[in-house]
Design an enzyme around this catalytic site. Structure first.
Site, short mmCIF file in Angstrom:
data_model
loop_
_atom_site.label_atom_id
_atom_site.label_comp_id
_atom_site.label_asym_id
_atom_site.label_seq_id
_atom_site.Cartn_x
_atom_site.Cartn_y
_atom_site.Cartn_z
N ASN A 146 0.73 -0.51 0.18
CA ASN A 146 0.22 0.27 0.06
C ASN A 146 0.47 0.61 0.16
OD1 ASN A 146 -1.82 2.49 0.04
ND2 ASN A 146 -2.50 1.66 2.49
N TRP A 147 1.74 1.69 -1.43
CA TRP A 147 2.29 3.17 -1.18
C TRP A 147 1.65 4.36 -0.73
CZ3 TRP A 147 4.72 3.04 -6.83
CH2 TRP A 147 5.88 1.98 -6.98
N LYS A 148 -0.01 3.68 -0.67
CA LYS A 148 -1.10 5.28 -0.06
C LYS A 148 -0.53 7.26 -0.63
CE LYS A 148 -0.53 3.17 4.73
NZ LYS A 148 -0.27 3.24 5.98
N HIS A 197 -9.77 1.20 5.20
CA HIS A 197 -8.11 1.76 5.74
C HIS A 197 -8.60 2.06 7.02
CE1 HIS A 197 -4.58 2.80 6.49
NE2 HIS A 197 -3.60 1.35 5.60
N GLU A 246 -6.84 5.09 7.41
CA GLU A 246 -6.74 5.91 7.58
C GLU A 246 -7.61 6.53 6.89
OE1 GLU A 246 -2.93 5.62 4.92
OE2 GLU A 246 -1.68 4.98 7.60
N GLU A 288 -5.69 -4.68 10.60
CA GLU A 288 -4.37 -3.77 10.87
C GLU A 288 -5.26 -3.16 11.79
OE1 GLU A 288 -2.47 -2.78 7.28
OE2 GLU A 288 -4.14 -1.64 7.27
N GLY A 343 2.13 2.06 10.34
CA GLY A 343 2.87 3.72 10.49
C GLY A 343 4.24 3.60 11.92
N SER A 381 3.32 -2.02 10.12
CA SER A 381 4.87 -2.12 10.29
C SER A 381 5.08 -3.71 9.83
CB SER A 381 5.21 -1.22 11.85
OG SER A 381 5.00 -1.09 12.24
N GLY A 401 3.05 -0.60 4.39
CA GLY A 401 3.01 0.42 3.67
C GLY A 401 4.16 0.53 3.37
N GLY A 402 4.70 0.73 4.68
CA GLY A 402 6.55 1.65 4.38
C GLY A 402 7.18 0.54 4.09
P1 PGA Z 1 2.67 0.68 7.68
O1 PGA Z 1 1.49 0.50 7.46
O2 PGA Z 1 3.58 -0.88 7.18
O3 PGA Z 1 3.77 1.56 7.03
O4 PGA Z 1 2.33 0.52 8.89
C1 PGA Z 1 0.36 -0.44 6.67
C2 PGA Z 1 -0.95 -0.04 5.91
O5 PGA Z 1 -1.67 1.08 6.16
O6 PGA Z 1 -1.24 -0.61 4.81
#
Ligand code: PGA
Length: 246
Positions: free
Chosen positions: A9-11, A91, A93, A159, A165, A203, A224-225
């Site tokens: 997930n590149w956000k 998600h 966010e 999640e 993050g 993470s 994500g990251g």
């Molecule tokens: P993260 O993000 O791996 O950077 O914690 C995961 C996500 O929000 O899908």
């Protein structure tokens, strides 16, 4: 174990140059049991699909509407038209910063399923709920609301919000216990004959991936990251591949 899913997930990150650099470094062990997809921002779906033909593409969101006067929205049909295999729905966010409610998420899930793009439904508790021991209650309520009218064709990503993050990861035991609860809940909501893949997110990186993939109820990961750089995403893919070849 049938398949493992690895979704990046590149956000709100990426550019044409970043896709080019990623594709120059990317190579993955072709394993038909490992399903890899990347979810870039909407404008880069096509470029990513062309640059990484051995990965599937996913979107990060979709509209509840099929079409019409909805400025800024992207329909699930458009995602199918672009060759998207998956769309992330709900998600944390989107829930936290864009006020997405459980009811809206259920509608998005239905829109994705009726268009033929597989939703990845995200669920997870905030830190306060975990500290109060209410994580099961929160996640169960999210599932009941989102899946009330859903079809079985979906993936779920657990999640925990406190792990996204932050560098904090759920321990393998915490992830496995929650996934087991989710599995039971989903089978009672959708029918026990459907095996819904349940991914862990929060993470995930090259260091903790092995232990997470080894959990019997973890069917993959939403990253994500660590999906932004080809090297770290490839290292996680390698962990998944190693696990599958056990
Ligand atoms: P993260 O993000 O791996 O950077 O914690 C995961 C996500 O929000 O899908």
């Amino acid at each position: 174990m049938t398949n493992l899913y690895l979704i990046g997930n590149w956000k709100q990150h990426g550019s044409r140059a970043a896709i080019q650099a990623f594709s120059e470094q990317w190579s993955s062990d072709p394993n038909p049991q490992l399903r890899i997809a990347i979810a870039p921002p909407f404008p880069y779906l096509q470029a990513l699909r062309e640059a990484l033909p051995d990965c599937q593409v996913a979107a990060q969101d979709c509209s509840v509407h099929a079409q019409g006067a909805h400025t800024g929205e992207v329909s699930a049909d458009m995602l199918v038209d672009l060759g998207c295999q998956y769309v992330i729905v709900g998600h944390s966010e989107r829930r936290q910063y864009h006020d997405e409610t459980d009811a809206l998420i259920a509608e998005k899930l239905a829109a994705a399923q009726s268009a033929g793009v597989t939703p990845i439904l995200c669920v997870g508790e905030q830190q306060a709920a975990r500290e109060a021991g209410k994580q099961d209650e929160v996640v169960r309520a999210q599932l009941r609301s989102a899946l009330a009218t859903a079809q079985p064709n979906l993936l779920i990503a657990y999640e925990p919000v406190w792990a996204i993050g932050t560098g904090l990861t759920a321990t393998p035991d915490q992830a496995n216990e929650m996934h087991e609860m989710i599995r039971q809940e989903v089978s009672s909501l959708l029918g026990a004959s459907h095996a819904t893949p349940i991914l862990y997110g929060g993470s995930v990186n090259a260091e903790n991936a092995d232990a997470l993939f080894a959990c019997p109820h973890v069917d993959g990961s939403l990253v994500g990251g660590a999906s932004l750089q080809a090297a770290s995403f490839m290292a996680i893919a390698q962990s998944a591949s190693n696990y599958l070849s056990h």
